[in-house]
Design a protein around this motif. Structure first.
Motif, short mmCIF file in Angstrom:
data_model
loop_
_atom_site.label_atom_id
_atom_site.label_comp_id
_atom_site.label_asym_id
_atom_site.label_seq_id
_atom_site.Cartn_x
_atom_site.Cartn_y
_atom_site.Cartn_z
N ARG A 170 3.21 -3.22 3.49
CA ARG A 170 1.87 -3.77 3.59
C ARG A 170 0.99 -3.08 2.54
O ARG A 170 1.09 -1.87 2.34
N PRO A 171 0.16 -3.82 1.85
CA PRO A 171 -0.74 -3.18 0.88
C PRO A 171 -1.69 -2.21 1.57
O PRO A 171 -2.17 -2.47 2.69
N THR A 172 -1.95 -1.10 0.93
CA THR A 172 -2.90 -0.13 1.47
C THR A 172 -3.68 0.48 0.32
O THR A 172 -3.22 0.48 -0.83
N THR A 173 -4.83 0.98 0.62
CA THR A 173 -5.73 1.52 -0.40
C THR A 173 -5.76 3.04 -0.32
O THR A 173 -5.84 3.60 0.78
N LEU A 174 -5.67 3.68 -1.46
CA LEU A 174 -5.78 5.14 -1.54
C LEU A 174 -7.13 5.50 -2.13
O LEU A 174 -7.50 5.02 -3.21
N SER A 175 -7.88 6.33 -1.41
CA SER A 175 -9.20 6.77 -1.85
C SER A 175 -9.16 8.26 -2.19
O SER A 175 -8.26 8.98 -1.74
#
Length: 430
Positions: free
Chosen positions: A193-198
């Motif tokens: 699943r796509p996920t965002t890294l901050s």
């Protein structure tokens, strides 16, 4: 309980409270029966109390290391499903909904993919983003046939029972690779699943060491793939060495203005020996790994081991030894023809080098056969004295007979008890 979110923690006082509160809000908003487990790896900045105050359950893990902390938290988790993520506020735990949906749909492991979801500026060093993670993920896909695009994403979720069955053992950062590799080899249902890294919320430097932890990941991938570590390089060495050796045994080989002669023949013999040894190492490593449960059972290897008995190995080694001794005898006869005087190396080495190579390979084959036989001793188990199925059936039958006998005794006792009462009633009626 449905979902446990496990966060490894080592001095994360700046961010752990935020991560716990966001996760609990995610539970409440989506009606999820869940918990937050902080796997504390020896924090000294008060992270434990901050996590408790925010509503988390803190589990102390004494053995140091990212993998050790996570395994301690996973074992302590009470949920059917477990999600894991760093406690540095680089991942948004409120985005775990799609991960949980995939698990409910039957997935064993759901990986986040930062390259599909997005990497915010400053969230990942350029060396990790453009070299480290892509290269290591490519190696993992090449070696193990995995389809995962981001091997090292820290946000992932899985069925707890499925992951515990894998017997994960690494204690450091390579734990992330081990989970994906073993799940792939076990043919688990793995999804992404796509996920965002901050950018993380800490002011201190991260625990990750670029070169040390990158090497540990690469080392793990190589050690868990005997095919790429030993077999393929060994076959290449053997092919080149054998082809060059055969060609040079009949005379010099010219390629343009370059002439290859007995010096190259010595190198070809060495390449053949190295390649043969590497192929044997691949087989021995695979057998040992299968024995210890590091790698899953491979029917192709079993067929080879079943065919390659100690006797066949000794026979192969014996034939190579005979060939080698024959070459040495021929070289002695050649020396005798020259009255045991000075020889032309370009002629004598064409007999000595192949003979010496065959003798070395004969000993390698014999020693490898003996070692495989030693491993085979551990594989064999004495058959049980009785059939377990028959024993189980006997226990069930005995229990059934005992229950029937007790029921008959109870019925008889009830009849005996009823007869005096009937007599007493008849007397009263009279």
């Amino acid at each position: 309980m449905e979902l446990s979110v496990v966060m490894p923690c080592l001095n994360e006082a700046e961010t752990v409270e935020t991560c716990v509160r966001k996760t609990i809000e995610f539970f409440e908003k989506n009606g999820i029966d869940g918990e937050v487990v902080i796997a504390d790896n020896g924090s000294t900045d008060g992270s434990q109390q901050l996590a408790r105050d925010a509503g988390a359950r803190v589990v102390p893990v004494l053995e140091k290391g990212y993998g050790n902390a996570l395994m301690g938290g996973i074992r302590a988790a009470q949920g059917k499903y477990v999600a894991m993520g760093d406690a540095d506020d680089s991942y948004d735990f409120a985005t775990l909904g799609p991960f949980l949906e995939e698990l409910r749909d039957g997935a064993d492991l759901v990986m986040g993919n930062r390259f599909q979801g997005g990497i915010a500026p400053g969230a990942m060093p350029a060396l990790h983003r453009y070299l480290g993670n892509p290269v290591l993920s490519f190696v993992g896909r090449l070696f193990f046939g995995s389809k995962i695009g981001d091997f090292h994403c820290g946000l992932r979720a899985f069925n707890k029972e499925s992951i515990l069955r894998l017997g994960l053992q690494t204690g450091g950062m390579e734990f992330a690779s081990e989970m994906v590799v073993k799940a792939t080899l076990a043919k688990y249902d793995i999804r992404e699943r796509p996920t965002t890294l901050s950018p993380d919320g800490r002011t201190r430097a991260p625990h990750l060491n670029t070169w040390r932890d990158g090497w540990r990941h690469l080392r793990f991938l190589m050690l868990y793939s005997p095919r790429w570590l030993f077999l393929i390089p060994g076959l290449i060495f053997m092919t080149v060495g054998l082809a060059a050796g055969i060609a040079l045994s009949f005379g010099p080989v010219r390629v343009g203005e370059i002439a290859f002669d007995v010096d190259t023949l010595v190198g070809a013999g060495a390449a053949l020996v190295i390649g043969f040894q590497a192929v044997l190492f691949a087989l021995l490593t695979k057998v040992y790994a299968m024995q210890e449960g590091f790698l899953p059972h491979d029917p192709r290897v079993k067929r080879i081991i079943d065919w390659w008995s100690l006797e066949r190995g000794l026979l192969l080694g014996g034939l190579l030894a005979v060939a080698g001794l024959g070459g040495l005898v021929a070289s002695l006869m050649h020396w005798q023809v020259n009255s045991f005087g000075e020889l032309d190396p370009r002629k004598s080495l064409r007999m000595v080098v192949p003979a010496a190579t065959a003798l070395v390979m004969s000993l390698q084959a014999i020693f490898a056969s003996l070692f495989v036989s030693i491993l085979g001793i551990r594989r064999r188990q004495h058959p049980p004295l009785s059939d377990p199925a028959e024993e189980a059936a006997g226990v069930v039958d005995a229990a059934a007979h005992r229950a029937a006998r007790e029921a008959e005794e109870s019925a008889a006792a009830a009849v005996l008890a009823a007869e005096p009462e009937a007599g007493a009633t008849a007397t009263t009626t009279e």
